[in-house]
Scaffold this active site. Structure first.
Site, short mmCIF file in Angstrom:
data_model
loop_
_atom_site.label_atom_id
_atom_site.label_comp_id
_atom_site.label_asym_id
_atom_site.label_seq_id
_atom_site.Cartn_x
_atom_site.Cartn_y
_atom_site.Cartn_z
N ASP A 25 87.96 19.77 61.24
CA ASP A 25 88.57 20.59 62.30
C ASP A 25 87.68 20.65 63.53
O ASP A 25 86.93 21.61 63.75
CB ASP A 25 88.85 22.00 61.78
CG ASP A 25 89.91 22.00 60.69
OD1 ASP A 25 90.68 21.03 60.61
OD2 ASP A 25 89.97 22.98 59.91
N GLU A 56 87.12 21.55 49.82
CA GLU A 56 85.66 21.69 49.73
C GLU A 56 85.19 22.35 48.42
O GLU A 56 84.09 21.99 47.99
CB GLU A 56 85.15 22.49 50.94
CG GLU A 56 85.18 21.75 52.25
CD GLU A 56 86.60 21.54 52.78
OE1 GLU A 56 86.86 20.52 53.42
OE2 GLU A 56 87.46 22.40 52.52
N ASP A 86 93.54 18.32 51.90
CA ASP A 86 92.84 19.22 52.81
C ASP A 86 92.31 20.40 52.01
O ASP A 86 92.67 20.60 50.86
CB ASP A 86 93.83 19.67 53.89
CG ASP A 86 93.16 20.30 55.10
OD1 ASP A 86 91.93 20.14 55.24
OD2 ASP A 86 93.86 20.93 55.91
#
Length: 800
Positions: free
Chosen positions: A485, A410, A407
């Site tokens: 999300d 990015e 997670d």
């Protein structure tokens, strides 16, 4: 004395006329008078690579996206030169390059139909802020042309008339039309006049695609650095385009373990151990099938990766084993941020070996994430990837964790305006040093790659399981993914549907959404409708933030619990069907989810459909996307389809109303297909069974189906220890013939098939199995179904 301090702003620049041409085996070079070079490589008969340099020199030819296992080679190549053009012909494509301006036109080699052509073509603009070029390409958008792909975009499936940006971004609670999102997949498929082609723009800088948004008849793509480097992929069928792109950028390196295709339960966060056990025991008590339980960041000590909070989880190895004994695989989260803490061994080891990213002037890149101030491994360095992979030894080999969830990769940074690294951060880029402008879009991909390498090493002889939030083209080689999300709204249910379809159209099939929505709280109806969609996504996981209430299947009352259980049970019954679809995905690059346009591009009515999709090859699914619905209108593709619930036969090629109260959703099965089903299990491998069901739906005509099976984990299937059954159904007015051809050496635990015949229009009077007549009285009969138990090794069943 300097009197003029203004830079010469040249604006867009263009190639002029070609002055030289040379050929080197499969690569052609065309050089213009003003120093532009087009390097054209014939990758395959139907794949051409176009690379442009503006100063006669190309960068080092390196790509994270293109697989080293990609097919290459061609069986025909002819090059001709006329006064005005060069003509390059393969068995599939004709490429014409104009001498006056380096523009390109591409034609079908069989019938000379125009497929794709440059409008302005390649052009560029000098980047005075960063150096290098802003590279641009524009092409003609033909009448009626549609566009699909680009991976994770929360927009209409057909991209015509829209503009998008590719910059991997942490997008909490994004909405419809939010752009960019968590993934950058710069690949699209164009479709016009019944022919399909693909363009893969392999440039990792921030890029944009415009599909006739700014100018009606022009499609363009550009990037703020790097090369104009794109692959043209010709179909003419969309399935061929997507499968060839998937081969180019890589199919998953191995089949997923079958348990990863079961239902998974997640929350931010399940802790302490007693809470985890409460959740898992409730699944078993209520007999709701589930294969995996997830631990979010609170399982760690102060959010430090590769640690355990001993207060919450005093003996993780024992807990993981006890969960495994009850059929639950444990999945843990691992983020890229490593807490700055001199007492933290992983921080110290990374610091001592210079494994963390640095700013341009030398200091480490620091940013706030969950643990506080962190540093970040440079996963573009192979030594860092090897170090990162070895960090999983304790989690996987010693404690027994079965999967890892990446997670925040990015990479996401808190409390800074752009939510990520500054542009000046430096990366190794596997020996091609660069700034974060170039490495940003592949950072999460390379973290997933390093994680995959660790799990493959320490889970052996079992298969690895990795999930990533961020991705670039080719990440499907290493990992599954989810759509980030999202929010518990009906709009997000629609978004989840198109996102999963679009990812599959972009070569990445192992995808799902946070069922029920990550942020906020669904009501029982929304949760039910989301489960109904989610069980038909390759990755099936409920996940929520936990801030707004609990989101387990039993939290919405008995009615919802019963419906949810029934749909999860249907998922488990269809596991052999889904597993077989994964085999085709790995073997041929065929997407597991198929938008209707991919299923039947020749039907113009499919080009703008978003809701309906094909699951595998044979099951038509259409989610209910509005509250208080008792049904909906949907499009049935051409052909005949059986209603899953009633077995009524419906003629396709039209839009119809379908009843669907809360306990059902529109599901149809293509006529003539043979659908394998398992008995219901509470988790994969709960029990062995001696019999599986084959649902046989009659068709007047011929149809083929398949069933792939192996040990469901491990690598023996790569050595031929699998069984692939290809079924051919032939239906006549008063006859039905089923042929089975098998390959492979695996011996399945089941020995029998229960054939369940649906829709047979004639009264059976005689049945022969491998030329031996059987007693017709052994059939179990009903008005619309008849059942027959046969040995799994049969080669022909003849009914009349």
């Amino acid at each position: 004395m300097i009197t003029n301090t203004e830079l010469e702003q040249k604006g867009n620049q263009y190639p002029n006329h070609i002055v030289s041409y040379e050929k080197n085996i499969d690569t052609l070079h065309f050089r213009t008078e003003n120093g532009v070079v087009l390097q054209l490589t014939i990758v395959r008969d139907s794949i051409l690579r176009f690379r442009y340099a503006t100063n006669c020199n190309f960068e080092n030819d390196f790509s994270y996206a293109v697989s080293k296992y990609a097919k290459t080679g061609y069986n025909y190549l002819d090059i001709k030169e006329t006064k005005d053009i060069y003509i390059i012909t393969t068995s599939k494509v004709i490429c014409r390059i104009f001498k006056s301006n380096l523009k390109v036109k591409l034609f079908d080699a069989v019938d000379n139909t125009l497929i794709c052509q440059d409008e302005i073509g390649f052009h560029w603009e000098e980047s005075y802020e960063y150096g290098g070029n802003i590279v641009k390409m524009s092409k003609v958008s033909h009448d009626g042309e549609s566009y699909y792909g680009l991976g994770d975009k929360a927009d209409h499936l057909n991209l015509k008339g829209k503009r998008f940006e590719n910059w991997v971004s942490d997008s909490f609670a994004y909405g419809k039309y939010t752009d960019p999102l968590y993934k950058s997949i710069p690949f699209y498929t164009g479709l016009h006049h019944g022919r399909s082609y693909g363009v893969f723009f392999d440039n990792t800088f921030r890029s944009n695609f415009d599909f006739s948004h700014e100018r009606k008849n022009v499609t363009s793509f550009w990037a703020v650095g790097g090369e104009m480097n794109y692959y043209f992929i010709y179909g003419p069928k969309m399935n061929d385009v997507v499968s060839k792109y998937t081969d180019l950028t890589g199919k998953p390196h191995q089949l997923p373990p079958m348990w990863t295709l079961g239902y998974h339960q997640c929350k931010w966060s399940y802790y302490p151990e007693a809470k985890v056990k409460e959740i898992t025991s409730t699944f078993r008590a209520l007999q709701i099938p589930c294969d995996a339980i997830y631990l979010d960041i609170d399982y760690m000590e102060g959010f430090r990766c590769f640690t355990w909070n001993k207060e919450y989880f005093p003996d993780p190895k024992r807990m993981v084993k006890e969960l495994a004994d009850d059929g639950f695989k444990t999945i843990v989260i691992i983020d890229p941020g490593i807490k700055i803490d001199p007492e933290y061994a992983i921080f110290k080891e990374g610091l001592d070996n210079d494994y963390f990213c640095r700013r341009a002037d030398g200091p480490h890149m620091k940013g706030k994430v969950w643990p506080g101030q962190c540093v970040f491994p440079d996963y573009t360095n192979k030594d860092v990837r090897a170090w990162w992979a070895d960090l999983f030894k304790e989690l996987v080999e010693d404690i027994g964790v079965k999967g890892v969830w990446n997670d925040m990769n990015e990479p996401a940074i808190m409390e800074v305006p752009n939510k990520t690294f500054p542009d000046d951060v430096r990366h190794d880029y596997d020996g091609n040093p660069c700034s974060h402008r170039k490495a940003h879009n592949i950072y999460g991909m390379q973290m997933a790659r390093a994680t995959y390498q660790g799990l493959k090493k320490f889970a052996y002889p079992k298969r690895p399981f990795v999930i990533t939030r961020a991705a670039y083209a080719g990440t499907q080689r290493y990992s599954s993914t989810w759509t980030g999300d999202n929010v518990a709204t009906w709009e997000h249910l629609w978004i989840a549907n198109v996102q999963a379809q679009r990812m599959a159209l972009s070569g990445f099939s192992f995808v799902g959404s946070d069922i029920g929505g990550f942020a906020e709280q669904p009501n029982g109806e929304l949760f039910t409708r989301w489960i109904q969609l989610g069980v038909f996504h390759p990755f099936c996981r409920t996940h929520s933030s936990g801030d707004h209430g609990d989101q387990e299947p039993w939290m919405f009352g008995d009615e919802v619990t019963d419906i949810v259980r029934a749909f999860i049970e249907l998922r488990y019954q269809l596991l052999p069907y889904l597993y077989s679809a994964f085999w085709q995905y790995l073997d041929e690059g065929i997407p597991i989810l198929k938008s209707l346009v991919l299923f039947d591009q020749d039907d113009i009515q499919t080009h703008y459909r978003t809701d309906e999709f094909i699951y595998g090859n044979d099951i038509l699914v259409c989610p209910i996307l509005e509250p208080n619905s008792k049904g909906r209108r949907m499009y049935i593709p051409r052909g005949n389809w059986y209603n899953h619930w009633t077995n009524a036969l419906v003629k396709g090629g039209r839009e119809i109303w379908v009843d669907a109260d809360l306990d059902t959703m529109p599901i149809f099965v293509k006529e003539g297909t043979i659908i394998p089903k398992y008995p219901i299990q509470q988790y994969v491998g709960e029990r062995e069974f001696d019999e599986i069901t084959l649902e046989v739906r009659y068709k007047l005509g011929k149809e083929q189906s398949l069933l792939f099976d192996d040990a469901h984990d491990g690598y023996d299937y790569t050595k031929g220890r699998y069984i692939l059954s290809k079924f051919k159904l032939t239906g006549k007015a008063n006859e039905l013939i089923i042929n089975q051809h098998t390959t492979g050496t695996f011996t399945t635990p089941y020995t029998r098939f229960k054939l369940k015949f649906i829709g047979i229009p004639f009264e059976m009077s005689k049945i022969e199995i491998d030329n031996v007549e059987i007693n017709i009285e052994t059939l179990e009969r009903s008005k619309i179904t008849q059942e027959l138990i046969v040995d799994k090794t049969f080669t022909e069943i003849h009914m009349r």
